[in-house]
Structures are given as C-alpha cells and as structure tokens.
Scaffold this active site. Structure first.
Site, PDB file in Angstrom:
ATOM      1  N   HIS A 446      30.735  47.395  11.389  1.00  0.00           N
ATOM      2  CA  HIS A 446      29.322  47.031  11.333  1.00  0.00           C
ATOM      3  C   HIS A 446      28.531  47.962  12.239  1.00  0.00           C
ATOM      4  O   HIS A 446      28.954  48.257  13.351  1.00  0.00           O
ATOM      5  CB  HIS A 446      29.164  45.581  11.819  1.00  0.00           C
ATOM      6  CG  HIS A 446      27.756  45.203  12.165  1.00  0.00           C
ATOM      7  ND1 HIS A 446      26.857  44.774  11.223  1.00  0.00           N
ATOM      8  CD2 HIS A 446      27.104  45.184  13.352  1.00  0.00           C
ATOM      9  CE1 HIS A 446      25.711  44.494  11.822  1.00  0.00           C
ATOM     10  NE2 HIS A 446      25.829  44.737  13.108  1.00  0.00           N
ATOM     11  N   LYS A 472      34.503  40.956  51.308  1.00  0.00           N
ATOM     12  CA  LYS A 472      35.389  40.259  52.233  1.00  0.00           C
ATOM     13  C   LYS A 472      35.198  40.741  53.679  1.00  0.00           C
ATOM     14  O   LYS A 472      34.634  41.817  53.916  1.00  0.00           O
ATOM     15  CB  LYS A 472      36.836  40.447  51.774  1.00  0.00           C
ATOM     16  CG  LYS A 472      37.113  39.802  50.409  1.00  0.00           C
ATOM     17  CD  LYS A 472      38.569  39.905  50.023  1.00  0.00           C
ATOM     18  CE  LYS A 472      38.836  39.189  48.696  1.00  0.00           C
ATOM     19  NZ  LYS A 472      40.267  39.227  48.312  1.00  0.00           N
ATOM     20  N   PHE A 519      51.268  33.529  49.128  1.00  0.00           N
ATOM     21  CA  PHE A 519      50.365  34.242  50.039  1.00  0.00           C
ATOM     22  C   PHE A 519      49.049  33.491  50.295  1.00  0.00           C
ATOM     23  O   PHE A 519      48.155  34.022  50.954  1.00  0.00           O
ATOM     24  CB  PHE A 519      50.037  35.629  49.474  1.00  0.00           C
ATOM     25  CG  PHE A 519      49.412  35.617  48.104  1.00  0.00           C
ATOM     26  CD1 PHE A 519      48.060  35.356  47.928  1.00  0.00           C
ATOM     27  CD2 PHE A 519      50.194  35.852  46.969  1.00  0.00           C
ATOM     28  CE1 PHE A 519      47.480  35.342  46.670  1.00  0.00           C
ATOM     29  CE2 PHE A 519      49.620  35.835  45.706  1.00  0.00           C
ATOM     30  CZ  PHE A 519      48.256  35.572  45.554  1.00  0.00           C
ATOM     31  N   ARG A 547      34.553  42.292  37.028  1.00  0.00           N
ATOM     32  CA  ARG A 547      36.005  42.301  37.241  1.00  0.00           C
ATOM     33  C   ARG A 547      36.572  43.705  36.981  1.00  0.00           C
ATOM     34  O   ARG A 547      37.466  44.176  37.697  1.00  0.00           O
ATOM     35  CB  ARG A 547      36.685  41.272  36.335  1.00  0.00           C
ATOM     36  CG  ARG A 547      36.445  39.836  36.773  1.00  0.00           C
ATOM     37  CD  ARG A 547      37.154  38.841  35.891  1.00  0.00           C
ATOM     38  NE  ARG A 547      38.601  38.991  35.940  1.00  0.00           N
ATOM     39  CZ  ARG A 547      39.367  38.506  36.920  1.00  0.00           C
ATOM     40  NH1 ARG A 547      38.836  37.855  37.933  1.00  0.00           N
ATOM     41  NH2 ARG A 547      40.678  38.663  36.875  1.00  0.00           N
ATOM     42  N   HIS A 580      35.816  39.971  46.111  1.00  0.00           N
ATOM     43  CA  HIS A 580      36.281  38.889  45.230  1.00  0.00           C
ATOM     44  C   HIS A 580      35.473  38.912  43.947  1.00  0.00           C
ATOM     45  O   HIS A 580      34.260  39.160  43.969  1.00  0.00           O
ATOM     46  CB  HIS A 580      36.121  37.530  45.916  1.00  0.00           C
ATOM     47  CG  HIS A 580      36.167  36.373  44.960  1.00  0.00           C
ATOM     48  ND1 HIS A 580      37.348  35.921  44.400  1.00  0.00           N
ATOM     49  CD2 HIS A 580      35.177  35.592  44.451  1.00  0.00           C
ATOM     50  CE1 HIS A 580      37.079  34.910  43.585  1.00  0.00           C
ATOM     51  NE2 HIS A 580      35.775  34.686  43.596  1.00  0.00           N
TER      52      HIS A 580
END
Length: 608
Positions: A446, A472, A519, A547, A580
């Site tokens: 498309h 952080k 951890f 991300r 993060h």
C-alpha cells in the site's frame, strides 16, 4: 510614584519556586528577564517591553513580562554568577527559546511573531506548530548546544506551468509582466515539452478532477511554459496595513418600519442605490499571493501553480537545476507510508527491506500491527465503493501487517514508482508484480499517491504517544546534558523534566516485572543511591522508538548491535546502563502518574 507603579505592573517579580510554577501557567507568551541579585533586572529593555505590551494588547491576555532571580530558583541554576542579560521565552508553560544580551531588535521580532501566531491559532487561522522545548542545562555544558536554533528566513518559491493553450495564444509575456508588477522575481523560465512522467508528477493531486488521461496526452504533445518564481522572505503585515484593509465601521441605528414617514421610502431606496455603488468606487484589495493574483485576473484555468514550499522546491530543482545549484537549494526530505500486507509478510519481507535501502529510503519507524475489521475499514475507507472491498478487509484483518514510515527526497513519488501501477500486468517489473501472489485480486503493498491525508495515515499506524525517560543516578550528574541532546536530536519533544530522588517503593513499582530476578536487590540499591532526572517525552510511536534509542539493557551488547544507542554511549554495565525505558504504553502511563502525579496530558497541543 505613578511611574514606579506602572513599572511594577509591567514585570512580575518571580523569586521562589511557587511563583515560578504559577508563572508557567500563564496563557500565551511570557518573556522572562533572568537576573542576578547583585545586579538586578535589565533596565535597557523596559521601554521596549512597555511599547510591545501596548501594541500587542488584546482581549485575550497573551503577553506577560517577568523578572526572575536566578539565585533563588533551581530551574535557573545554569544562569547564576553570569553578568550577561538573558531573556527566556515561555509559550503556554514551555520554555522554547532564549536570547542572550539586550538585543532589542531580536527580542522585539520574537515577541511580535509568537504573539501574532498565538492569536491566529486561537482564531483557528493556523495550526499549532510543534516547538522544541529548551532544556536548561548546567553551565559547564556548551551553551550553543542547548539553545533552540533560529529558523532561517528563506525565500518563498512558487513554480508555475502556463498551459499550451495560453502559450499558443501568446499570453506568456502578459502573465510574466503581471507577476513582476506583483513584486515577485522570475528566477527561471523555459518553454518545453513536458514528458508523461513530469506531467503526472506535477499534477498528481489534481488527477481526479478532470479527464486526466486526455489532459496528459494533450499537454505532452504541445509546448508549455515553465516559470520559477521567487517572492522573497515573508514580510509581516504591519498594524497600519491591517487597518487599511479593514472596512470602516459606521454606526447605524435601526429604523422601525412604522416610524418612517411616507416620503422616507424613496429616500432610503436612493441611499440603497448609492451604497451599492460604494464598493465599486473603492480601490480593489491587492492580492496577497500569486494564487490570489491568478484568480483575480481569471488566469487560474490556464496557469497551474505549486505554492506548497516543499513541492515547489522539488520542482524548482527539477526544472531549473543551475539556479538551484547557484542558490544551494537542497531537495527536502518527505515521509510516506508503506504497508506490507499479510501474504507478503510470510515470504519476502527481507527482499522488500533490501530494495527500499537500495532505493535510498530510510525506515524511520516500523511496526507490526493487528488490525480489527473495523480498523481495517477505517484505514481503507477510500476503497469502500470497489467490488473487492469486503475481500480486502477480510484479508488485512486476518493476519498481521507491517507498517513502515519511510523517508527520502521525493519519497511519495518514488515509493509509488517502485510499487508500480495498481494493475500489475501494466508493469511486469514492478514491486507488486515481483512480490505479490499470482491470483491476488488486490495489491500486497500500500502506498499513497500524494501528500493529501498522508499524516492521518501515518498517525493511524504510529500514533502520537508519551513515555518516560528516566536518567539513572550514575548518569545524572555528568551525563544528563548529552543524553537529553541525544533524545531531542531523535525528534522527541521533552514536555516535562524534573530532578527526583526515588524511594524503594517507587523503584519496586517501576520494576515490578523484575522482582523475581536475582539482580533485583542490586538494581534497587543503584536506583536510590542518588537523584534521577525524570522526563516525559513524546513523538509518533514514542514508546517503541524510545526503547530502540535506549538500546539493549547490557551496554556491552549495545555497543555491538546498536553503537549509537544511549546505553552504548553512556552506560557502564547492566545496572548502571544510563536510562530506563518503559516496555509498553500502559506501563509508560503508570510510570508518568507515579513520578509526576495527576497531570492532564490530554490538554497539551501537538502537531505532526
């Protein structure tokens, strides 16, 4: 005493965090004079501010002036101990620009432009643009790197085709003289025969309005005349000019019919005739654009104009390459949407991606989607009157599709070009014919054939989202400036930013999915050992793109597979990995609420 009172009303004093937060709720533009306690506000600009306040006043209070003491405000820490005047510009609570020094002309130009634009936005005359927020960083960071760059003021170009009919009638010279009299400059002109491809490209958005195939045949066999037109940089209309354009209002009292004398009816009829003639006597309003000029002279049927900046630049480069080279005009990058439908996903998607790369496309966003039947009907609504519509909807809602937001110069045209015609047998070497199944009644790929409604389709597949970026503790002190710049360079808008000390409870809430990991205790200790920088960032497809920009969790792996990612550049190890990133849109919204409280995100305006 009266003078001092007026001065106090002009600029509001902000010397604590509460007043700063209240100031950020101002509607419209706030000009902030940042000063040091030992030297006081900049007096050199106060006369300018008073004049601007008077000139730009309106029913809506859209212009405010503030003096802010850097010594008492954490937000202004980067400006402490500096002797140079600094002026910040806050638009509806977001710092968007900065001027250093008492540069009165620049300050005046910024204020007038921003306030006039805000008036147009509120009146519905223009859409609200996305202006990147200025992040106030530490003083040891390169100041030039954090300023919002000034958009260069460029010439405005139009490209016009005088149709063969007007060329044959020898009207070219007349049309050129009309354009010159308007005040424009003709930067290029040429009589030529346009080929089929050039005609289809130039008239792509008008192809449905008339017998297009007949028009293409006629135009390709007769000479047209091409004009490149430069109107110079946009000039803002002064208040005096605006007043001239506005008709004078005359006070009139309603006359009740029964109160009129019998002889007044003839008199009112005569007055009506005179008032009807008045507009004819008035000087005609000067057209404000080449398009208005063509309409006023009834030439719009024989002259075709492209006045969209991006498209005009593209055609100017195509038709007049020597001028474009002399002016260093670079083609503008376009976006388009490619949707690869289910059957193609099962086989040759790597071939498609490889072909796109060879053709110069960059896949800026990529997402696999599962469309419901209703979503498919919405997305393909322009096909609803075709016989194959129900089969198409069943097909695209039965399996995932791959949506790609592609970028390159002239992206819309080139994507359609490599797709080939809708009927595959018209072009046996097209992408549709090579990759599509033999007996498919509709296309596998498309692509829009114009920019019209393209943004809506991109937003359908890649909706505007907000997510959390959390710097952080180990990266907060020395690396946050570089991380924030990296985020902004990738098109994210930073709408909220604050320093925060996380508690163990908040860390557990953010990383709840990792509670069973070995951890987790170490992660908790790392996250509460110092302050973090919390930001709300937004753009199309923000959750997935953030991300991707953050990179793999382990910085060592990130340096191998995503060397330009934030964790590759700023991370130390798997715990101290710089940032993060929320995994889903739902998790992002929960984290925003956890870190920023109950804020109304839906009230923020944005434009794609």
């Amino acid at each position: 005493m009266a003078g001092k009172k007026k001065e106090a009303q002009l600029q509001t004093l902000v010397n604590n965090e509460t007043l700063w937060e209240e100031m950020l709720h101002n509607k419209g533009l706030t000009v902030i004079d940042v000063y040091q306690a030992w030297c006081g506000p900049c007096k050199a600009v106060q006369a300018l501010f008073r004049r601007l306040k008077n000139d730009l006043s309106s029913e809506e209070e859209l212009l405010h002036f503030v003096v802010a003491e850097a010594d008492n405000l954490m937000s202004l820490q980067p400006f402490r101990d500096k002797c140079e005047p600094v002026f910040l510009f806050s638009l509806n609570g977001r710092i968007i620009s900065m001027v250093k020094g008492a540069n009165a002309p620049l300050i005046s130009a910024k204020v007038i432009q921003l306030v006039e634009d805000e008036k147009k936005i509120l009146a519905g005359e223009m859409s609200r643009p996305v202006l990147p927020e200025l992040v106030l960083l530490d003083s040891d960071v390169d100041e030039d790197a954090v300023e919002t760059p000034e958009a260069p003021v460029e010439d405005i170009y139009n490209v016009m085709i005088i149709r063969p009919q007007a060329v044959e009638e020898e009207r070219v010279e007349e049309i050129e003289q009309m354009i010159v009299d308007f005040g424009a400059v003709i930067v290029g002109e040429e009589q030529r025969f346009l080929d089929d491809e050039q005609i289809r490209d130039f008239y792509d958005e008008a192809s449905h309005k008339f017998n297009f195939e007949e028009f293409v045949s006629y135009t390709s066999n007769n000479p047209s005349y091409i004009l490149g037109i430069c109107l110079g940089p946009p000039v803002k209309e002064s208040e005096e000019e605006k007043k001239k354009d506005q008709p004078e209002e005359k006070e009139s009292q309603p006359v009740e019919k029964e109160d009129r004398a019998e002889g007044d009816e003839d008199q009112s009829a005569e007055e009506g005739d005179q008032s009807a003639e008045e507009p004819k006597k008035k000087e005609e309003k000067k057209p404000k654009s080449i398009r208005e000029l063509l309409k006023s002279q009834r030439l719009i049927e024989v002259c075709d104009l492209i006045d969209d900046a991006q498209k005009a630049r593209k055609h100017l480069i195509q038709f007049f390459p020597y001028f474009a080279k002399a002016k260093n005009l670079q083609p503008l990058v376009e976006r388009t949407l490619a949707v690869i439908r289910p059957d193609l996903l099962r086989g040759n998607i790597e071939d498609v991606l490889e072909l796109l790369q060879k053709e110069g496309f960059v896949a800026k966003m990529q997402k696999q989607l599962f469309l419901t039947e209703e979503e498919a009907k919405t997305f393909y609504s322009h096909h609803k009157y075709y016989d194959y519509f129900s089969t198409l909807i069943e097909h695209v809602s039965s399996a995932p599709i791959l949506a790609l937001c592609l970028e390159r110069v002239n992206a819309v045209f080139y994507w359609r070009y490599i797709l080939g015609p809708t009927a595959a047998d018209e072009n046996p070497t097209s992408l549709r014919n090579i990759l599509g199944p033999e007996h498919c009644h509709f296309n596998q790929s498309h692509g829009k054939d114009s920019l019209q409604n393209l943004n809506e389709e991109i937003l359908f597949c890649f909706p505007y989202e907000r997510t959390v970026a959390l710097i952080k503790p180990h990266a907060f002190q020395d690396l946050r400036g570089g991380i924030i710049r990296k985020i902004q360079e990738h098109g994210f808008v930073v709408s909220h930013l604050k320093e925060i000390q996380l508690t163990a409870d908040k860390v557990e809430e953010i990383y709840r999915v990792l509670e069973e990991k070995d951890f987790f205790e170490d992660l908790l200790i790392h996250m509460i050992e110092g302050p973090c920088m919390a930001m709300i960032i937004s753009k199309e497809n923000a959750v997935q793109d953030w991300r991707k920009l953050a990179g793999p969790t382990d910085p060592e792996e990130a340096r191998k597979v995503a060397p330009e990612s934030i964790r590759a550049l700023f991370g130390k190890d798997i715990l101290d990995n710089a940032v993060h990133a929320s995994s889903t849109k739902e998790h992002a919204l929960k984290t925003i609420e956890l870190l920023f409280g109950d804020i109304d995100l839906d009230s923020e305006d944005h434009e794609i």
